[in-house]
Motif scaffolding. Sequence first.
Motif, PDB file in Angstrom:
ATOM      1  N   LEU A  50       0.814  -1.216   0.000  1.00  0.00           N
ATOM      2  CA  LEU A  50       0.000   0.000   0.000  1.00  0.00           C
ATOM      3  C   LEU A  50       0.851   1.272   0.000  1.00  0.00           C
ATOM      4  N   LEU A  51       2.051   1.196   0.560  1.00  0.00           N
ATOM      5  CA  LEU A  51       2.941   2.358   0.517  1.00  0.00           C
ATOM      6  C   LEU A  51       3.269   2.756  -0.921  1.00  0.00           C
ATOM      7  N   ARG A  52       3.184   1.786  -1.824  1.00  0.00           N
ATOM      8  CA  ARG A  52       3.531   2.019  -3.229  1.00  0.00           C
ATOM      9  C   ARG A  52       2.313   2.035  -4.152  1.00  0.00           C
ATOM     10  N   ASP A  53       1.129   1.892  -3.595  1.00  0.00           N
ATOM     11  CA  ASP A  53      -0.099   1.825  -4.388  1.00  0.00           C
ATOM     12  C   ASP A  53      -0.577   3.237  -4.717  1.00  0.00           C
ATOM     13  N   ARG A  54      -0.581   3.581  -6.017  1.00  0.00           N
ATOM     14  CA  ARG A  54      -0.933   4.941  -6.430  1.00  0.00           C
ATOM     15  C   ARG A  54      -2.435   5.212  -6.338  1.00  0.00           C
ATOM     16  N   ARG A  55      -3.211   4.219  -5.938  1.00  0.00           N
ATOM     17  CA  ARG A  55      -4.632   4.455  -5.682  1.00  0.00           C
ATOM     18  C   ARG A  55      -4.847   5.068  -4.304  1.00  0.00           C
ATOM     19  N   LEU A  56      -3.751   5.203  -3.571  1.00  0.00           N
ATOM     20  CA  LEU A  56      -3.767   5.842  -2.258  1.00  0.00           C
ATOM     21  C   LEU A  56      -2.833   7.038  -2.277  1.00  0.00           C
ATOM     22  N   GLY A  57      -3.085   8.005  -1.418  1.00  0.00           N
ATOM     23  CA  GLY A  57      -2.196   9.163  -1.365  1.00  0.00           C
ATOM     24  C   GLY A  57      -2.361   9.935  -0.071  1.00  0.00           C
ATOM     25  N   ARG A  58      -1.505  10.919   0.110  1.00  0.00           N
ATOM     26  CA  ARG A  58      -1.507  11.734   1.314  1.00  0.00           C
ATOM     27  C   ARG A  58      -2.440  12.941   1.216  1.00  0.00           C
ATOM     28  N   ALA A  59      -2.657  13.425   0.016  1.00  0.00           N
ATOM     29  CA  ALA A  59      -3.457  14.649  -0.153  1.00  0.00           C
ATOM     30  C   ALA A  59      -4.940  14.366   0.063  1.00  0.00           C
ATOM     31  N   VAL A  60      -5.602  15.290   0.752  1.00  0.00           N
ATOM     32  CA  VAL A  60      -7.050  15.191   0.947  1.00  0.00           C
ATOM     33  C   VAL A  60      -7.738  15.397  -0.397  1.00  0.00           C
ATOM     34  N   LEU A  61      -8.784  14.614  -0.669  1.00  0.00           N
ATOM     35  CA  LEU A  61      -9.536  14.811  -1.900  1.00  0.00           C
ATOM     36  C   LEU A  61     -10.163  16.204  -1.907  1.00  0.00           C
ATOM     37  N   GLU A  62     -10.215  16.817  -3.090  1.00  0.00           N
ATOM     38  CA  GLU A  62     -10.698  18.192  -3.192  1.00  0.00           C
ATOM     39  C   GLU A  62     -12.101  18.362  -2.629  1.00  0.00           C
ATOM     40  N   ASP A  63     -12.979  17.390  -2.875  1.00  0.00           N
ATOM     41  CA  ASP A  63     -14.354  17.543  -2.396  1.00  0.00           C
ATOM     42  C   ASP A  63     -14.477  17.306  -0.893  1.00  0.00           C
ATOM     43  N   GLN A  64     -13.381  16.913  -0.250  1.00  0.00           N
ATOM     44  CA  GLN A  64     -13.388  16.752   1.203  1.00  0.00           C
ATOM     45  C   GLN A  64     -12.575  17.836   1.910  1.00  0.00           C
ATOM     46  N   ARG A  65     -11.930  18.690   1.145  1.00  0.00           N
ATOM     47  CA  ARG A  65     -11.081  19.726   1.735  1.00  0.00           C
ATOM     48  C   ARG A  65     -11.948  20.813   2.372  1.00  0.00           C
ATOM     49  N   THR A  66     -11.618  21.214   3.573  1.00  0.00           N
ATOM     50  CA  THR A  66     -12.361  22.252   4.278  1.00  0.00           C
ATOM     51  C   THR A  66     -11.410  23.366   4.718  1.00  0.00           C
ATOM     52  N   GLU A  67     -11.984  24.511   5.019  1.00  0.00           N
ATOM     53  CA  GLU A  67     -11.186  25.620   5.509  1.00  0.00           C
ATOM     54  C   GLU A  67     -10.723  25.328   6.938  1.00  0.00           C
ATOM     55  N   ALA A  68      -9.511  25.705   7.234  1.00  0.00           N
ATOM     56  CA  ALA A  68      -8.998  25.515   8.586  1.00  0.00           C
ATOM     57  C   ALA A  68      -9.677  26.483   9.532  1.00  0.00           C
ATOM     58  N   TYR A 288      -5.120   8.339   2.141  1.00  0.00           N
ATOM     59  CA  TYR A 288      -6.499   8.400   1.665  1.00  0.00           C
ATOM     60  C   TYR A 288      -6.659   7.496   0.448  1.00  0.00           C
ATOM     61  N   ALA A 289      -7.814   6.861   0.342  1.00  0.00           N
ATOM     62  CA  ALA A 289      -8.124   6.073  -0.849  1.00  0.00           C
ATOM     63  C   ALA A 289      -8.672   7.003  -1.924  1.00  0.00           C
ATOM     64  N   TYR A 290      -8.112   6.933  -3.130  1.00  0.00           N
ATOM     65  CA  TYR A 290      -8.557   7.776  -4.236  1.00  0.00           C
ATOM     66  C   TYR A 290      -9.583   7.071  -5.125  1.00  0.00           C
ATOM     67  N   GLN A 291      -9.848   5.810  -4.808  1.00  0.00           N
ATOM     68  CA  GLN A 291     -10.917   5.066  -5.457  1.00  0.00           C
ATOM     69  C   GLN A 291     -11.269   3.884  -4.560  1.00  0.00           C
ATOM     70  N   ASP A 292     -12.388   3.250  -4.812  1.00  0.00           N
ATOM     71  CA  ASP A 292     -12.756   2.068  -4.033  1.00  0.00           C
ATOM     72  C   ASP A 292     -11.744   0.959  -4.303  1.00  0.00           C
ATOM     73  N   ILE A 293     -11.185   0.384  -3.250  1.00  0.00           N
ATOM     74  CA  ILE A 293     -10.215  -0.695  -3.429  1.00  0.00           C
ATOM     75  C   ILE A 293     -10.472  -1.789  -2.395  1.00  0.00           C
ATOM     76  N   ASP A 294      -9.831  -2.926  -2.621  1.00  0.00           N
ATOM     77  CA  ASP A 294      -9.901  -4.048  -1.696  1.00  0.00           C
ATOM     78  C   ASP A 294      -8.580  -4.135  -0.937  1.00  0.00           C
ATOM     79  N   VAL A 295      -8.667  -4.229   0.391  1.00  0.00           N
ATOM     80  CA  VAL A 295      -7.474  -4.342   1.226  1.00  0.00           C
ATOM     81  C   VAL A 295      -7.593  -5.608   2.068  1.00  0.00           C
ATOM     82  N   GLY A 296      -6.834  -6.619   1.698  1.00  0.00           N
ATOM     83  CA  GLY A 296      -6.859  -7.862   2.446  1.00  0.00           C
ATOM     84  C   GLY A 296      -8.232  -8.490   2.539  1.00  0.00           C
TER      85      GLY A 296
END
Length: 393
Positions: A50-68, A288-296
């Motif tokens: 999962l550390l190398r899976d590009r379907r996951l990432g650190r950035a919050v999805l744009e539609d979930q981003r909120t003002e601090a 964060y998951a950038y699409q629906d995926i299966d984990v284990g």
Amino acid sequence: MKTLQQSPLDPAFVQDPYAVYAQVLSEDPVQYWDDYGMMAVFDANTVHTLLRDRRLGRAVLEDQRTEAPSHLTHFDAVERVSMLDLEPPDHTRLRGLVLRAFTSRRIKALEPDIHAICDDLLARLPDGPFDLIPAFCTALPVRVIARLLGVPEGMSEQLLRWSNAMVAMYQAGRTHETEVAADAAAVAFIDFLTGYVDERRNQPRDDLITHLIAAEAGGKKLSRAELISTCILLLNAGHEATVHTLGNAVKALLEHDTSASALAPDTIAATVEEVLRYDPPLHMFTRYAYQDIDVGGHPLAKGQQVALMLGAAGRDPARFDDPNRFDPTRTSTQHAAFGGGLHFCVGAPLARLELQIGLQRLFAHAPNLRLTEPPQYQNSYHFHGLDRLRVTL
């Protein structure tokens, strides 16, 4: 999916999270950690994948981003352009520029500086019982990163206070007071570094800030906000992990009566890697998951977070024989302490150099070093480092 109910603030867990990891690994290594409200992955194979899976990432999805919230405005301004929380193409550009300045040659050139700092610190160690964490384990990496960046070493304690206040945002038990302190530290950091960056633009020197200013790729340079955020990230990450690993390493070496041969020039690298596997400084890294995926065999929906348990992966019996045994002679220590994939720790080569030199110099100076009381870990999960390490020479 099984549910794990384990408070990260529980004193027994803080002192020994590995017992819980072993229990989870013996059941289903993918569980819903109720206290964090997210899926957590504990086994080495899935964590590394999962550390190398590009379907996951650190950035919050744009539609979930909120003002601090207003009391976190400055902290958020630093975080929004932090390399740690970006994905391509922004991450690719920023990391590329940082690597142009943070070269292997520059890191190698720090070796005499690391020895000089060790000379100074070791000469100051008292004969009687003392706490090695502030006297050596903290002082060495913060002075090294200050020297690398080109900021005054005399400000090390102040930089450490700002850094600790900001890093506390990632620890369990975060409060409103934690957030206010982190934002105040961000303000101070930004003000200090803004002045320093301006000074280096007019008076370049052979330091990392100057080289970050000059770094350019495809006609683009770091913006002022990116430059300041990168310096803060390097200061924070550049000492946090190494402080914890130095302390954890000394604890492991002393508790296991490790032979001096483990610190020889041809074995020290393997010893450091075993420490990073056995008792790493960071135990959890979220994505964060950038699409629906299966984990284990379990569904992870787009937008949901997943915790990758780096500390548990290093104790997975499916990857390591007798994983709870500290053994510097292991022939394979493929751990996840520095992460993996696009977000593999950019400072890993420097951390390894500091750890190798620091441990060799400490035990050469104090071959009879011993513990005077049981070491205690600080309540800072998902980091894992010692609150105190009382020793005598």
